[in-house]
Design an enzyme around this catalytic site. Sequence first.
Site, PDB file in Angstrom:
ATOM      1  N   SER A 118      -9.916  -0.585   6.988  1.00 45.87           N
ATOM      2  CA  SER A 118      -9.350  -0.491   5.632  1.00 45.87           C
ATOM      3  C   SER A 118      -8.627  -1.719   5.116  1.00 45.87           C
ATOM      4  O   SER A 118      -8.283  -1.759   3.941  1.00 45.87           O
ATOM      5  CB  SER A 118      -8.408   0.699   5.555  1.00 45.87           C
ATOM      6  OG  SER A 118      -9.161   1.856   5.365  1.00 45.87           O
ATOM      7  N   LYS A 177       0.844  -1.203   0.000  1.00 49.59           N
ATOM      8  CA  LYS A 177       0.000   0.000   0.000  1.00 49.59           C
ATOM      9  C   LYS A 177       0.879   1.253   0.000  1.00 49.59           C
ATOM     10  O   LYS A 177       1.915   1.292   0.676  1.00 49.59           O
ATOM     11  CB  LYS A 177      -0.907  -0.030   1.230  1.00 49.59           C
ATOM     12  CG  LYS A 177      -1.980   1.048   1.248  1.00 49.59           C
ATOM     13  CD  LYS A 177      -2.877   0.915   2.485  1.00 49.59           C
ATOM     14  CE  LYS A 177      -3.981   1.940   2.519  1.00 49.59           C
ATOM     15  NZ  LYS A 177      -4.829   1.831   3.731  1.00 49.59           N
ATOM     16  N   SER A 183      -9.790   1.763   2.742  1.00 46.25           N
ATOM     17  CA  SER A 183      -8.920   2.509   1.871  1.00 46.25           C
ATOM     18  C   SER A 183      -7.871   1.651   1.143  1.00 46.25           C
ATOM     19  O   SER A 183      -7.277   2.119   0.177  1.00 46.25           O
ATOM     20  CB  SER A 183      -8.189   3.590   2.676  1.00 46.25           C
ATOM     21  OG  SER A 183      -7.380   3.009   3.678  1.00 46.25           O
TER      22      SER A 183
HETATM   23  N1  GLN Z   1     -13.322   4.049   6.216  1.00 45.54           N
HETATM   24  C1  GLN Z   1     -12.657   4.498   7.381  1.00 45.54           C
HETATM   25  C2  GLN Z   1     -12.256   5.945   7.217  1.00 45.54           C
HETATM   26  O1  GLN Z   1     -12.583   6.497   6.229  1.00 45.54           O
HETATM   27  C3  GLN Z   1     -11.487   3.621   7.712  1.00 45.54           C
HETATM   28  C4  GLN Z   1     -10.288   3.945   6.935  1.00 45.54           C
HETATM   29  C5  GLN Z   1      -9.096   3.162   7.364  1.00 45.54           C
HETATM   30  O2  GLN Z   1      -9.187   2.134   8.032  1.00 45.54           O
HETATM   31  N2  GLN Z   1      -7.947   3.664   7.005  1.00 45.54           N
HETATM   32  O3  GLN Z   1     -11.657   6.535   8.050  1.00 45.54           O
END
Ligand code: GLN
Length: 489
Positions: free
Chosen positions: A177, A78, A153
Amino acid sequence: MSDLHLKTLSEIRGLLAERRVSAEEATKACLERIEATEPTIQALLHVSAETALAEARALDAAGPGPERPLWGVPLTVKDCLTAKGLPATAGSRILENFVPFYDATAVARLKAAGAVILGKSNMDEFAMGSSTENSAFHPTRNPWDPERVPGGSSGGSAAAVAACQGFGALGTDTGGSIRQPASFCGIVGLKPTYGRVSRYGLIAYGSSLDQIGPMTRTVEDAARLLQVMAGHDTRDSTSVDEPVPDYLASLSARSDLKGLTIGLPEEYWGEGVDPEVAECCRAAVAQAESLGARIVPVPLKLSEYAVAVYYVIATAEASSNLARFDGVRYGHRDKQAQDLTEMYTRSRTQGFGDEVQRRIILGTYVLSAGYYDAYYRKAAQVRALLRRDFDAAFESCDLIAGPVCPTTAFRVGQMTSDPLQMYLMDIFTISANLAGIPGLSLPCGLGRDSGMPVGLQLMARPFAEDVLLSAANVLERALPKLPQPGGLI
Ligand code: GLN
């Protein structure tokens, strides 16, 4: 084109170790697959074909050895993790030209184990989002259906693994995410216990929540990556100095679920879950019961506050973490500003996307004098209670099960105009981050309406990744195997 890319990480690793496949062949197979599938799914922000091939050839020249358990295995990482010499943008224009000169500890450990880094995967900007549509560069498409999002994400990592571009990927999970895109793309994703994997070299979002973890096509593959990455690191003061169990041994030690109690929180199985998701998850729990698990109800009464608590704490931490992107030390700098304040303002306005700016503003607000007590302090207090809820639940069960997400992958563009709706989709994943416990997403079938993958979430006590992985491995074998994603054929 060979079909080497279709192997699991564990399979290719075996072939490599026996030298039936060379590191170069494995890497080439992935690079060809990337070339064939990227026009459709756009999972990657950067492909490091030349360095990957050079690394693979160097490995072939040196030969495998027991001290390198991932010898020759190609992976993607990532883009919020640093890998020496490769760009690390975190999906943001503000870091568009940033090339770090060091490896994140997790990446360094994978490399030391012989893994080959193929490239950097797409993500929502600074990991803020649930669909990868917040990437400043381009959205990623779901390999099962390119009209749908891969989740986020870590959507690039999930799509890359589902499309067999690599044999595994690293993701990060602040509020789901890793688990949610794994669920949307029909792969396995594991968020380890907070502190299990060093965060050194991770571009921070919410530092008290962030964890790096594996995304793979099987549970065994996830165990292999975690084994290499886990363990104390003096460069991250929040990494915990606890012994790392032998995860593969715990996988071999369990052949059924006898002696395990699985708790089902009523809050995760009620209204708001799509019937097709509930149906697949219930079938998986029934399967777990037939494998010997005892199923009990457990209360997680504070679940309804988790989204609110998370979006106060995560944005507060983000507003502080992202203060370092000021146009002075890293990344994009506006050239026209007349004074320092204007330079900060213009650089940040140009460099950050809408969602990131929204969260910086929200986070600054909840931390500001006069609002701190009402929002940040209150959220921190509720977080402590939420943790206690989990401690109490784990007195009567070993694992907690529920859906990863209320729906399967939604359509590209479906949620972009309604950020709040998108936040609410995190309801089942964020509690594990707030409590610091490990959570795993296990593919458990295809939804009868959408035809898209559904993930079952299993959560365990802190540092019980061995229990989590071994139980998931047993269940994975008993559940119907998903076909290859159809969106790429
Ligand atoms: N969807 C969540 C957010 O927008 C989690 C994102 C994540 O785990 N990085 O913050």
